[in-house]
Design an enzyme around this catalytic site. Structure first.
Site, PDB file in Angstrom:
ATOM      1  N   THR A 119       0.818  -1.204   0.000  1.00  0.00           N
ATOM      2  CA  THR A 119       0.000   0.000   0.000  1.00  0.00           C
ATOM      3  C   THR A 119       0.852   1.255   0.000  1.00  0.00           C
ATOM      4  O   THR A 119       1.993   1.246   0.487  1.00  0.00           O
ATOM      5  CB  THR A 119      -0.922   0.016   1.239  1.00  0.00           C
ATOM      6  OG1 THR A 119      -1.593   1.271   1.338  1.00  0.00           O
ATOM      7  CG2 THR A 119      -0.114  -0.186   2.508  1.00  0.00           C
ATOM      8  N   ASP A 120       0.288   2.347  -0.505  1.00  0.00           N
ATOM      9  CA  ASP A 120       1.000   3.625  -0.439  1.00  0.00           C
ATOM     10  C   ASP A 120       1.023   4.199   0.975  1.00  0.00           C
ATOM     11  O   ASP A 120       1.767   5.143   1.257  1.00  0.00           O
ATOM     12  CB  ASP A 120       0.395   4.638  -1.413  1.00  0.00           C
ATOM     13  CG  ASP A 120      -1.077   4.960  -1.152  1.00  0.00           C
ATOM     14  OD1 ASP A 120      -1.676   4.376  -0.225  1.00  0.00           O
ATOM     15  OD2 ASP A 120      -1.640   5.791  -1.888  1.00  0.00           O
ATOM     16  N   GLU A 121       0.245   3.612   1.879  1.00  0.00           N
ATOM     17  CA  GLU A 121       0.209   4.137   3.248  1.00  0.00           C
ATOM     18  C   GLU A 121       1.528   3.931   3.993  1.00  0.00           C
ATOM     19  O   GLU A 121       1.761   4.560   5.024  1.00  0.00           O
ATOM     20  CB  GLU A 121      -0.955   3.517   4.019  1.00  0.00           C
ATOM     21  CG  GLU A 121      -2.303   3.913   3.445  1.00  0.00           C
ATOM     22  CD  GLU A 121      -3.470   3.489   4.318  1.00  0.00           C
ATOM     23  OE1 GLU A 121      -3.402   3.710   5.546  1.00  0.00           O
ATOM     24  OE2 GLU A 121      -4.438   2.937   3.772  1.00  0.00           O
ATOM     25  N   TYR A 143      -1.673  -0.464  11.037  1.00  0.00           N
ATOM     26  CA  TYR A 143      -1.823  -1.131   9.743  1.00  0.00           C
ATOM     27  C   TYR A 143      -0.656  -0.816   8.817  1.00  0.00           C
ATOM     28  O   TYR A 143       0.010  -1.723   8.300  1.00  0.00           O
ATOM     29  CB  TYR A 143      -3.133  -0.720   9.072  1.00  0.00           C
ATOM     30  CG  TYR A 143      -3.142  -0.977   7.584  1.00  0.00           C
ATOM     31  CD1 TYR A 143      -2.955  -2.261   7.076  1.00  0.00           C
ATOM     32  CD2 TYR A 143      -3.319   0.067   6.672  1.00  0.00           C
ATOM     33  CE1 TYR A 143      -2.943  -2.499   5.709  1.00  0.00           C
ATOM     34  CE2 TYR A 143      -3.318  -0.163   5.309  1.00  0.00           C
ATOM     35  CZ  TYR A 143      -3.125  -1.446   4.833  1.00  0.00           C
ATOM     36  OH  TYR A 143      -3.106  -1.675   3.480  1.00  0.00           O
ATOM     37  N   LYS A 158       2.401  -3.247   7.335  1.00  0.00           N
ATOM     38  CA  LYS A 158       2.665  -3.434   5.910  1.00  0.00           C
ATOM     39  C   LYS A 158       4.089  -2.994   5.561  1.00  0.00           C
ATOM     40  O   LYS A 158       4.766  -3.643   4.745  1.00  0.00           O
ATOM     41  CB  LYS A 158       1.656  -2.655   5.074  1.00  0.00           C
ATOM     42  CG  LYS A 158       0.251  -3.231   5.084  1.00  0.00           C
ATOM     43  CD  LYS A 158       0.180  -4.640   4.520  1.00  0.00           C
ATOM     44  CE  LYS A 158       0.352  -4.694   3.027  1.00  0.00           C
ATOM     45  NZ  LYS A 158       0.171  -6.066   2.486  1.00  0.00           N
TER      46      LYS A 158
END
Length: 365
Positions: free
Chosen positions: A163-165, A188, A192
């Site tokens: 994810t870009d998060e 989260y 990741k």
């Protein structure tokens, strides 16, 4: 002889869009789907693969509708489902041995930020420990020693969907690139980010073939109703308040799910091993733009009983802790592989709203 590909988390949102597309495009692959079927995984998402298929008149109508808006709804039989946990070492090793797995596409993850704030434990064990178990099983099955693949496994690849998060929050300008420093803000995204590092470490230490993709916010059919777009649609149709965090000013880059699936396919097959590719839709929107856009589409497709606008249901609520302001991806690197998002936000959101509206009208959900 067919090649066996392990797909984890294939009953979730992105995985269940990916599997029908992938199975139809590559009939010479056998797809093994390993999914624990937590709240985010549903075998009904894979009815087109032969599971949970119904034969009533209304279900036939649903299938016909799906084929019109979702081009990979009808597929062959090159598919096996296994219910199980990626954290289960014995099970994961058994799958590699039994099916002679020669490629992995790893979707399985706990992925909802709000849930990670309330209960981070599952995010740590699934996203970090689960990824490790898969990597280790793949390494042991594909390699005899560091940088020495077994004969016939030289091109086996482990693709990790991220994810870009992991990059944290952007200001008013700039884009995430593959070299942006990691700066996760939630349990989260931290989990990741950790799994990304473990995947990279297996490439650098053992010479294992890996690729990573970090995507922007996905939307489209089959997404869990906890997410912004399906929650907005289903709450609106149910006459419930539509919650929007803060002032709705948080910005995300939105990517239609089938475009994401095609990007993963390209990276898995021709991406440079040991490298990361950012997949984004170049569609930056504020949350309030998204919600009001959906309300406007619903006003046209299914006007509220008794009059009024769906936007009247919008309610601004307290912002969540650590809410990143803006995400936006520079997709130049994957575009150099020949991929480009095919859906604009306007075309993608129209398909998405129609899909959920049809589900709501036929199934009541």
């Amino acid at each position: 002889m067919k090649k066996n590909i392990l797909i984890t988390g294939g009953a979730g949102f992105i995985g269940s869009n990916f599997i029908p597309y992938f199975a139809k495009k590559y009939p010479d692959y056998n797809i093994i789907n390993l999914d624990l079927l937590t709240y985010a995984g549903d075998l009904d998402n894979l009815a087109e693969m032969g599971y949970a298929r119904k034969t009533t008149y209304i279900d036939v109508c649903v299938e016909n509708f799906m084929r019109r808006i979702f081009p990979y709804y009808d597929t062959g039989a090159n598919y096996t489902f296994i219910k199980g946990d990626i954290r289960n070492r014995k099970l994961v090793n058994k799958i590699f041995e039994t099916y002679d797995i020669k490629g992995v596409i790893h979707f399985a993850a706990e992925s909802h930020v709000d849930n990670s704030i309330k209960n981070p434990d599952a995010f740590i064990t699934t996203n970090i420990n689960g990824t490790f178990e898969l990597l280790n099983a793949a390494k042991n099955h594909w390699m005899t020693a560091p940088r020495k693949p077994r004969a016939g496994y030289e091109h086996s690849n482990f693709h990790h969907v991220s994810t870009d998060e992991v990059y944290g929050s952007l200001g008013d300008s700039g884009l995430f690139t593959e070299t942006t420093a990691y700066d996760p803000s939630s349990p989260y995204s931290a989990a990741k980010a950790s799994s990304d590092h473990i995947v990279n470490a297996y490439h650098r230490t053992f010479g294992m073939n890996v690729t990573i993709s970090n995507c922007s916010n996905n939307y489209g059919p089959k997404q869990n109703v906890e997410k912004l777009i399906p929650k907005t649609i289903t709450n609106a149709l149910s006459g419930k308040e539509i919650p929007v965090y803060g002032a709705g000013a948080n910005i995300r880059d939105w990517l239609y799910v089938l475009d994401h699936c095609k990007g993963i396919d390209r990276v898995f097959h021709i991406g440079n091993r040991g490298e990361t590719y950012n997949i984004g839709g170049r569609n930056e929107k504020t949350n309030i733009e998204i919600v009001t856009n959906i309300c406007g589409i619903l006003d046209e497709l299914n006007p509220r009983r008794g009059g009024g606008k769906y936007a009247d249901l919008i309610k601004f609520v307290a912002d969540r802790p650590g809410h990143d302001l803006r995400y936006a991806i520079d997709a130049s690197k994957i575009e150099r592989l020949g991929w480009k998002a095919e859906e604009t936000f306007d075309t993608g959101i129209a398909k998405t709203v129609k899909w959920y509206l049809y589900q709501f009208l036929t199934n009541g959900r």
